[in-house]
Design an enzyme around this catalytic site. Structure first.
Site: not given
Ligand code: PAF
Length: 284
Positions: A40, A150, A153
């Site tokens: 993240h 991201g 996924d």
């Protein structure tokens, strides 16, 4: 804006964003479900570098969980998340309640076959519908210039791109590379649920994917698929849900390497009761 602000309502959020836009700032959005990690952080860093203001949403979205216990066990670490976001220069953390995002049940249906019907779509029915519900609500609330997702996924990114294309959102979707631990494990909020032994077992997932890249250079698609299936089957503590070799744009299975210029291997493995996903790109 100086200090990072935490807001809980769409109204408050939009007031702040109106001020930022008056200052001529572009807005980047990083949607998250919290339990933030270096993956993240890389999205936030990229958004901070590319936009005048960065909004990070932290919301565990109930409509994308098709397993109630998965939702219940999802890690919630807001204080640590806020520290990380402050450190990386986010401007606004949006932490809405479920009733703020869903004042009434969301009956909208998002369906983008075949992109959302394969792989995760097959094993987690309704998952991408829930992802599209919340991501579209966040897009409507924030109206960002760019939004950051991201590549871990991988299918989610493809589904969001398709939603943006079909709904004509004027938003640039930025896909960011997977961030891995030094030992190769793809960063995931779910990793915190792994025991010490399970973590050790989970390393075999990325190892196998990396080995499959070398293997693929001299073997067919079928042989490469079997190589991955057999290595995971032989690994202690892991249970393969699927491994698919797909075209990176359409997400449809390939039969020959020549079928695509962009092959991606997508894997989902249970390590105990923790469901982990990863993927790797093949280039020859
Ligand atoms: O990738 C996630 O964390 C979630 O699916 C997202 C995009 C924040 C939507 O809830």
């Amino acid at each position: 804006m100086q200090d990072m602000q935490t807001v809980e309502t769409i109204q408050e959020l939009q007031q702040m964003l109106a001020d930022l836009r008056m200052e001529g700032k572009m807005v980047g959005l990083v949607p998250t479900m919290g339990a933030l990690h270096a993956g993240h952080a890389s999205l936030v860093q990229r958004s901070v570098a590319e936009n005048g203001a960065t909004v990070v949403s932290v919301f565990v979205n109930p409509t994308q969980f098709n397993d109630a216990s998965d939702l219940e066990k999802y890690p919630r670490t807001l204080d640590a998340d806020r520290h990380l976001l402050e450190h990386y220069g986010a401007d606004i953390v949006f932490v809405p309640s479920v009733s703020e995002m869903y004042p009434e049940p969301d009956t909208r249906r998002f369906s983008y076959p075949p992109i959302d019907t394969v792989m995760e779509g097959k094993f987690r029915p309704g998952h991408f519908n829930g992802v599209c519900q919340i991501v579209s609500k966040l897009f409507d609330a924030v109206q960002p210039d760019r939004a950051y997702f991201g590549e871990k996924d991988f299918q989610q990114l493809a589904v969001v791109r398709e939603m943006v294309r079909r709904m004509e959102y004027p938003i640039e979707i930025v896909g960011c590379p997977i961030v891995r631990e030094a030992v190769g494990l793809a960063m995931s909020s779910r990793n915190t649920r792994l025991s010490v032994d399970q973590r050790q077992n989970a390393l075999k997932i990325s190892q196998t994917l990396f080995e499959s890249r070398t293997f693929a250079a001299t073997h067919t698609v079928d042989e490469t698929r079997r190589f991955v299936e057999d290595s995971i089957a032989a690994a202690p503590g892991l249970r393969l849900e699927y491994f698919e070799l797909v075209d990176g744009d359409t997400l449809q299975s390939i039969n020959n390497w020549d079928d695509t210029h962009y092959a991606v291997g997508c894997i989902t493995v249970f390590c105990g009761d923790v469901r982990l996903i990863d993927n790797v790109k093949y280039s020859f």
